[in-house]
Motif scaffolding. Structure first.
Motif, PDB file in Angstrom:
ATOM      1  N   ASN A  10      86.936  56.306  31.666  1.00 44.00           N
ATOM      2  CA  ASN A  10      86.225  55.549  32.757  1.00 44.00           C
ATOM      3  C   ASN A  10      85.122  54.727  32.316  1.00 44.00           C
ATOM      4  O   ASN A  10      85.454  53.668  33.107  1.00 44.00           O
ATOM      5  CB  ASN A  10      85.654  56.756  33.917  1.00 44.00           C
ATOM      6  N   LEU A  11      85.118  54.827  31.169  1.00 41.69           N
ATOM      7  CA  LEU A  11      83.841  54.069  31.005  1.00 41.69           C
ATOM      8  C   LEU A  11      84.615  52.302  30.037  1.00 41.69           C
ATOM      9  O   LEU A  11      84.325  51.023  30.578  1.00 41.69           O
ATOM     10  CB  LEU A  11      82.406  54.197  29.711  1.00 41.69           C
ATOM     11  N   MET A  64      86.178  47.046  30.922  1.00 40.01           N
ATOM     12  CA  MET A  64      87.618  46.252  31.091  1.00 40.01           C
ATOM     13  C   MET A  64      87.354  45.056  32.907  1.00 40.01           C
ATOM     14  O   MET A  64      87.579  43.537  32.848  1.00 40.01           O
ATOM     15  CB  MET A  64      88.899  46.618  31.283  1.00 40.01           C
ATOM     16  N   LYS A  65      86.554  45.233  34.164  1.00 44.78           N
ATOM     17  CA  LYS A  65      86.549  45.154  34.577  1.00 44.78           C
ATOM     18  C   LYS A  65      85.193  43.926  34.831  1.00 44.78           C
ATOM     19  O   LYS A  65      84.432  43.541  35.454  1.00 44.78           O
ATOM     20  CB  LYS A  65      86.613  45.800  35.981  1.00 44.78           C
ATOM     21  N   LYS A  90      78.248  48.375  36.647  1.00 45.43           N
ATOM     22  CA  LYS A  90      77.379  49.562  36.310  1.00 45.43           C
ATOM     23  C   LYS A  90      78.084  50.176  34.924  1.00 45.43           C
ATOM     24  O   LYS A  90      77.178  51.245  34.388  1.00 45.43           O
ATOM     25  CB  LYS A  90      78.713  50.169  37.580  1.00 45.43           C
ATOM     26  N   ALA A  91      78.582  49.065  33.896  1.00 46.82           N
ATOM     27  CA  ALA A  91      78.695  50.126  32.791  1.00 46.82           C
ATOM     28  C   ALA A  91      77.471  50.542  31.745  1.00 46.82           C
ATOM     29  O   ALA A  91      77.618  51.373  31.645  1.00 46.82           O
ATOM     30  CB  ALA A  91      80.144  49.315  31.969  1.00 46.82           C
ATOM     31  N   PRO A  92      76.417  49.313  31.660  1.00 45.01           N
ATOM     32  CA  PRO A  92      75.283  50.251  30.884  1.00 45.01           C
ATOM     33  C   PRO A  92      74.653  50.705  31.323  1.00 45.01           C
ATOM     34  O   PRO A  92      74.861  52.055  30.650  1.00 45.01           O
ATOM     35  CB  PRO A  92      74.595  48.574  31.067  1.00 45.01           C
ATOM     36  N   ASP A  93      74.687  51.774  32.770  1.00 49.98           N
ATOM     37  CA  ASP A  93      73.300  52.871  33.286  1.00 49.98           C
ATOM     38  C   ASP A  93      75.476  53.734  33.123  1.00 49.98           C
ATOM     39  O   ASP A  93      74.858  54.638  32.916  1.00 49.98           O
ATOM     40  CB  ASP A  93      73.420  52.467  35.061  1.00 49.98           C
ATOM     41  N   LEU A 109      80.187  56.656  39.693  1.00 49.44           N
ATOM     42  CA  LEU A 109      80.291  55.197  39.535  1.00 49.44           C
ATOM     43  C   LEU A 109      81.076  54.666  39.796  1.00 49.44           C
ATOM     44  O   LEU A 109      81.624  53.399  39.722  1.00 49.44           O
ATOM     45  CB  LEU A 109      79.150  54.903  37.970  1.00 49.44           C
ATOM     46  N   ARG A 110      82.059  55.506  38.890  1.00 51.13           N
ATOM     47  CA  ARG A 110      83.704  54.986  38.867  1.00 51.13           C
ATOM     48  C   ARG A 110      84.069  54.803  40.165  1.00 51.13           C
ATOM     49  O   ARG A 110      84.943  54.072  40.493  1.00 51.13           O
ATOM     50  CB  ARG A 110      84.336  55.920  38.165  1.00 51.13           C
TER      51      ARG A 110
END
Length: 367
Positions: free
Chosen positions: A199-200, A205-206, A210-213, A252-253
């Motif tokens: 998921n991360l 890739m996008k 939301k990645a850092p959270d 988040l995902r």
């Protein structure tokens, strides 16, 4: 040139360990000898009291104690430390019985010969002369007594050996159970983190904000899984918080495509639960909805009662998509095995499709 003698000594900590081991062995041996001596004193003391109360004199029982005890003790220990260890096996019981009978008969005969040899001496009380002679009645009477003492000591020895073996077996089974539970938990961790890292990866890739959270949430989950799950139980409040973090991480995902409800009913304070016992079922529901289209939802309810806690998970289900369910079955199989090892039959687990839903109902006792 003067010679120098050197003496090699083991390191001090090794010497201390040796001294401690020898000390324990000496203490164990001393306790063992003391318990055996006490047993024989009590046994022959009770016998002497019984005989003296019948015959109303003490010289006979004392004489019997001195000349009978060595033979009875020798016969018992020959059986306990030679015959039993070497011949008391299912395929050698007949031989053991024959050898034990011969030992008893021979010991009894030799003892009576010794008693008869002392019958005419001043050591033998007059009241004991009649039972010191080698007659059939005396031989049978004394043999019966010898058989009863050998039987008593054999029973004690076999019972003790059985209890020791049972303790060893229980200890081994407990260690095997502990090892298996640890292995099952370690198998759950990679399964869970594999999905989360995927998921991360998709978010990075996008280049999603939301990645850092998500990475921070993942760090918290890893910390919990590495440290809290080492113990056999954890507080229910921590486990609930861990589930919330996982749900937030998955949310988040999915974003707005997935409606998630997570309800906790009942008091969670001062309650304990095995760590990571609910997570595979919730993780499995997210895996299912990831393959579905349309309105997606997951309903999760945790109900805390006085002595039990229940988990109910519902998510969309499409008949005929069994392949999707079998793909990730490792986590569910592991948690089912954990439940069986932890609770035996004292838990309830039901996983089944209902119309267009897949429902999980789990109830376990609270620690």
């Amino acid at each position: 040139m003067a010679s120098i003698e050197t003496t090699l000594h083991p390191p001090r900590h090794i010497q201390l360990l040796r001294n401690e081991s020898f000390g324990r062995m000496r203490q164990l041996l001393a306790n063992r000898v003391a318990s055996h001596v006490l047993f024989w004193i009590v046994l022959f003391g009770l016998t002497a009291l019984y005989v003296s109360s019948i015959e109303d004199e003490w010289q006979g029982p004392l004489y019997n104690f001195v000349l009978r005890m060595p033979f009875v003790v020798a016969c018992c220990y020959a059986n306990l430390y030679f015959l039993l260890p070497k011949f008391y096996y299912p395929d050698r019981l007949a031989l053991y019985g024959i050898l034990l009978l011969l030992l008893i008969l021979a010991t009894n005969a030799i003892n009576l010969f010794v008693l008869e040899a002392f019958a005419d001496t001043p050591l033998c009380p007059q009241t004991y002369e009649a039972v010191s002679t080698f007659t059939w009645n005396n031989y049978v009477y004394k043999a019966f007594y010898l058989v009863s003492i050998v039987g008593l000591t054999s029973g004690i020895k076999l019972s003790k050996d059985y209890l020791l073996e049972k303790q060893k077996y229980d200890a081994i089974e407990k260690e095997k159970l502990k090892t298996e539970l640890s292995l099952l938990k370690s198998q759950i961790h990679p399964h869970f983190f594999f999905n989360t890292l995927n998921n991360l990866y998709a978010l990075t890739m996008k280049k999603s904000d939301k990645a850092p959270d998500m990475l921070l949430k993942l760090s918290d989950l890893m910390s919990y899984s590495l440290y809290e799950s080492e113990s056999s139980v954890t507080s229910l409040s921590k486990e609930i918080e861990h589930l919330r973090s996982y749900i937030d991480l998955e949310s988040l995902r999915f974003g707005n495509k997935l409606a998630i409800t997570f309800n906790v009913k009942g008091p969670v304070e001062n309650k304990a639960i095995p760590p990571l016992i609910f997570l595979p079922f919730i993780e499995n529901s997210f895996k299912h909805v990831a393959t579905k289209q349309g309105d997606l939802f997951i309903n999760i309810d945790v109900v805390v009662a006085t002595d039990t806690i229940s988990l109910q998970v519902k998510n969309p289900f499409v008949a005929g998509r069994e392949r999707d369910r079998k793909k990730g079955g490792l986590g569910l199989k592991n948690v089912q095995r954990r439940l069986a090892l932890l609770y035996g039959d004292v838990y309830h687990l039901e996983m089944k499709p209902e119309e267009n839903l897949f429902c999980v109902n789990l109830q376990i006792p609270l620690a």
